[in-house]
Enzyme design. Sequence first.
Site, mmCIF file in Angstrom:
data_model
loop_
_atom_site.group_PDB
_atom_site.id
_atom_site.type_symbol
_atom_site.label_atom_id
_atom_site.label_comp_id
_atom_site.label_asym_id
_atom_site.label_seq_id
_atom_site.Cartn_x
_atom_site.Cartn_y
_atom_site.Cartn_z
ATOM 1 N N GLY A 155 0.820 -1.219 0.000
ATOM 2 C CA GLY A 155 0.000 0.000 0.000
ATOM 3 C C GLY A 155 0.848 1.260 0.000
ATOM 4 O O GLY A 155 0.686 2.132 0.852
ATOM 5 N N ARG A 195 0.102 5.695 -2.111
ATOM 6 C CA ARG A 195 -0.394 6.960 -1.534
ATOM 7 C C ARG A 195 -0.027 6.994 -0.046
ATOM 8 O O ARG A 195 0.495 6.025 0.496
ATOM 9 C CB ARG A 195 -1.928 7.033 -1.648
ATOM 10 C CG ARG A 195 -2.453 6.956 -3.046
ATOM 11 C CD ARG A 195 -3.970 7.107 -3.092
ATOM 12 N NE ARG A 195 -4.679 5.899 -2.701
ATOM 13 C CZ ARG A 195 -5.419 5.765 -1.598
ATOM 14 N NH1 ARG A 195 -5.550 6.780 -0.761
ATOM 15 N NH2 ARG A 195 -6.035 4.632 -1.322
ATOM 16 N N ASP A 229 -3.147 -7.116 -4.893
ATOM 17 C CA ASP A 229 -4.160 -6.943 -3.848
ATOM 18 C C ASP A 229 -3.724 -7.818 -2.670
ATOM 19 O O ASP A 229 -3.643 -9.049 -2.803
ATOM 20 C CB ASP A 229 -5.514 -7.396 -4.407
ATOM 21 C CG ASP A 229 -6.641 -7.231 -3.414
ATOM 22 O OD1 ASP A 229 -6.361 -7.145 -2.209
ATOM 23 O OD2 ASP A 229 -7.803 -7.204 -3.853
ATOM 24 N N VAL A 230 -3.453 -7.197 -1.529
ATOM 25 C CA VAL A 230 -2.903 -7.979 -0.409
ATOM 26 C C VAL A 230 -3.907 -8.984 0.163
ATOM 27 O O VAL A 230 -3.531 -9.850 0.950
ATOM 28 C CB VAL A 230 -2.371 -7.075 0.744
ATOM 29 C CG1 VAL A 230 -1.183 -6.249 0.295
ATOM 30 C CG2 VAL A 230 -3.471 -6.197 1.341
ATOM 31 N N ASN A 288 1.679 -2.249 5.482
ATOM 32 C CA ASN A 288 1.117 -0.905 5.656
ATOM 33 C C ASN A 288 -0.263 -0.751 5.015
ATOM 34 O O ASN A 288 -1.049 0.094 5.448
ATOM 35 C CB ASN A 288 2.103 0.104 5.030
ATOM 36 C CG ASN A 288 1.516 1.484 4.893
ATOM 37 O OD1 ASN A 288 1.375 2.208 5.867
ATOM 38 N ND2 ASN A 288 1.135 1.858 3.662
ATOM 39 N N TYR A 322 -12.319 -1.158 12.086
ATOM 40 C CA TYR A 322 -10.923 -0.691 12.013
ATOM 41 C C TYR A 322 -10.192 -0.981 13.329
ATOM 42 O O TYR A 322 -9.076 -1.517 13.333
ATOM 43 C CB TYR A 322 -10.921 0.806 11.700
ATOM 44 C CG TYR A 322 -9.547 1.396 11.488
ATOM 45 C CD1 TYR A 322 -8.910 1.291 10.254
ATOM 46 C CD2 TYR A 322 -8.885 2.064 12.516
ATOM 47 C CE1 TYR A 322 -7.645 1.837 10.054
ATOM 48 C CE2 TYR A 322 -7.631 2.616 12.330
ATOM 49 C CZ TYR A 322 -7.014 2.506 11.090
ATOM 50 O OH TYR A 322 -5.766 3.052 10.902
ATOM 51 N N ALA A 345 -10.863 -3.175 15.646
ATOM 52 C CA ALA A 345 -10.666 -4.622 15.848
ATOM 53 C C ALA A 345 -9.558 -5.145 14.942
ATOM 54 O O ALA A 345 -8.743 -5.984 15.356
ATOM 55 C CB ALA A 345 -11.974 -5.370 15.581
ATOM 56 N N ILE A 394 -1.610 11.329 11.119
ATOM 57 C CA ILE A 394 -0.960 11.903 9.936
ATOM 58 C C ILE A 394 -2.046 12.108 8.879
ATOM 59 O O ILE A 394 -2.746 11.144 8.527
ATOM 60 C CB ILE A 394 0.131 10.953 9.390
ATOM 61 C CG1 ILE A 394 1.166 10.642 10.473
ATOM 62 C CG2 ILE A 394 0.800 11.546 8.157
ATOM 63 C CD1 ILE A 394 2.125 9.502 10.135
HETATM 64 P P1 NAP Z 1 -4.184 5.968 2.627
HETATM 65 O O1 NAP Z 1 -3.601 7.294 2.314
HETATM 66 O O2 NAP Z 1 -5.653 5.768 2.443
HETATM 67 O O3 NAP Z 1 -3.392 4.844 1.801
HETATM 68 C C1 NAP Z 1 -3.754 3.502 1.907
HETATM 69 C C2 NAP Z 1 -2.862 2.671 1.030
HETATM 70 O O4 NAP Z 1 -3.273 1.295 1.159
HETATM 71 C C3 NAP Z 1 -2.950 3.027 -0.441
HETATM 72 O O5 NAP Z 1 -1.663 3.053 -1.009
HETATM 73 C C4 NAP Z 1 -3.791 1.902 -1.027
HETATM 74 O O6 NAP Z 1 -3.416 1.599 -2.378
HETATM 75 C C5 NAP Z 1 -3.377 0.743 -0.142
HETATM 76 N N1 NAP Z 1 -4.347 -0.361 -0.207
HETATM 77 C C6 NAP Z 1 -5.651 -0.362 0.150
HETATM 78 N N2 NAP Z 1 -6.202 -1.571 -0.093
HETATM 79 C C7 NAP Z 1 -5.201 -2.357 -0.592
HETATM 80 C C8 NAP Z 1 -5.135 -3.703 -1.023
HETATM 81 N N3 NAP Z 1 -6.200 -4.506 -0.977
HETATM 82 N N4 NAP Z 1 -3.953 -4.165 -1.488
HETATM 83 C C9 NAP Z 1 -2.856 -3.376 -1.541
HETATM 84 N N5 NAP Z 1 -2.870 -2.088 -1.139
HETATM 85 C C10 NAP Z 1 -4.023 -1.579 -0.679
HETATM 86 O O7 NAP Z 1 -3.897 5.558 4.152
HETATM 87 P P2 NAP Z 1 -2.683 5.941 5.145
HETATM 88 O O8 NAP Z 1 -3.176 6.976 6.092
HETATM 89 O O9 NAP Z 1 -1.447 6.198 4.379
HETATM 90 O O10 NAP Z 1 -2.593 4.596 5.989
HETATM 91 C C11 NAP Z 1 -1.582 3.630 5.765
HETATM 92 C C12 NAP Z 1 -1.563 2.691 6.978
HETATM 93 O O11 NAP Z 1 -1.276 3.426 8.156
HETATM 94 C C13 NAP Z 1 -2.904 1.988 7.219
HETATM 95 O O12 NAP Z 1 -2.683 0.671 7.631
HETATM 96 C C14 NAP Z 1 -3.506 2.810 8.335
HETATM 97 O O13 NAP Z 1 -4.429 2.071 9.094
HETATM 98 C C15 NAP Z 1 -2.259 3.167 9.130
HETATM 99 N N6 NAP Z 1 -2.401 4.331 10.016
HETATM 100 C C16 NAP Z 1 -2.532 5.565 9.497
HETATM 101 C C17 NAP Z 1 -2.657 6.651 10.365
HETATM 102 C C18 NAP Z 1 -2.784 8.058 9.854
HETATM 103 O O14 NAP Z 1 -2.929 8.968 10.682
HETATM 104 N N7 NAP Z 1 -2.729 8.306 8.559
HETATM 105 C C19 NAP Z 1 -2.648 6.451 11.750
HETATM 106 C C20 NAP Z 1 -2.534 5.164 12.232
HETATM 107 C C21 NAP Z 1 -2.400 4.101 11.355
HETATM 108 P P3 NAP Z 1 -4.408 1.740 -3.645
HETATM 109 O O15 NAP Z 1 -5.000 3.120 -3.613
HETATM 110 O O16 NAP Z 1 -3.488 1.509 -4.794
HETATM 111 O O17 NAP Z 1 -5.449 0.669 -3.497
#
Ligand code: NAP
Length: 245
Positions: free
Chosen positions: A12, A15, A63-64, A90, A155, A157, A188
């Site tokens: 992932g 983005r 797709d993971v 991630n 989320y 869980a 973030i």
């Molecule tokens: P994001 O901007 O929505 O990006 C999510 C990423 O996951 C995208 O690159 C998306 O790729 C990919 N993805 C989604 N479904 C997928 C699948 N089935 N197979 C492969 N890739 C997939 O989210 P983010 O904020 O960067 O979050 C990244 C991680 O950090 C997540 O696990 C989130 O729970 C965790 N997190 C984030 C925060 C925060 O504040 N941002 C805080 C705590 C934890 P595509 O668009 O190509 O599908």
Amino acid sequence: MDISDKVIVVTGSSRGIGKSLVEAFAHENAKVVINYCHSEKAANELHHQIRQYNENCIVVKADVTKREDVVRLYQETYERFGRVDALINNAGVCEDHAIRDMEEDSWKRVMDVNLTGAYLCSRVFAEAMIRQKEGTIVNIASIKGLEGCANQVNYSASKAGLIGFTKALAKELGQFNIAVNAICPGFIVTDLNCRNEEKKRIAEKRCLLQNEHARTDFIHFCIFLLSNRIQGVSGRIFTLDSRIG
Ligand code: NAP
């Protein structure tokens, strides 16, 4: 904190914080694998941009949640780089609803990507790391997995599950010199949460220090965990913020 020449797969990473990670790793001369599922254009643009300063970068659609895709992600990594040093689980999604409005589909989709995805990737990549007798797996969990969050039972869980998964897997893989840890980043702003100003406001209100460094703290901490500066830490959950209460 040297990570040059390490082969690092970030699921992932088209983005959000996954993208920030591969950019930073590539700047540190690591060999990086960008993974995307839906955002092909963004992933290809990122690949093109990184290739300007680091040729050791590939992009793989996978797709993971699909085992055959994950196997291909591993195969393409191996064909290009011949080994894998680190896997960062991630890829993540959220679909927020109060439980009374949360359909099973929404529950399952979030569990599938956030938890089953990490299981499938760890299963496939751990095989290679076991053969190498070294490796690092970092799971990106969330504070919500520790504390829970209203309207996010799916989320929360999934992330709580990922925390248990991390601790259990660390116990299994320690004998092969493979470290497994989880990070709960600070808040973030990304596509995942940018539509929810309320969440951002609450998160920032609870922080002792300003939250503006959350992204760089997260990146620096990941580089530290993947570097040879830290070699005897596994099964740990690192919360990267300054929240109280
Ligand atoms: P994001 O901007 O929505 O990006 C999510 C990423 O996951 C995208 O690159 C998306 O790729 C990919 N993805 C989604 N479904 C997928 C699948 N089935 N197979 C492969 N890739 C997939 O989210 P983010 O904020 O960067 O979050 C990244 C991680 O950090 C997540 O696990 C989130 O729970 C965790 N997190 C984030 C925060 C925060 O504040 N941002 C805080 C705590 C934890 P595509 O668009 O190509 O599908």
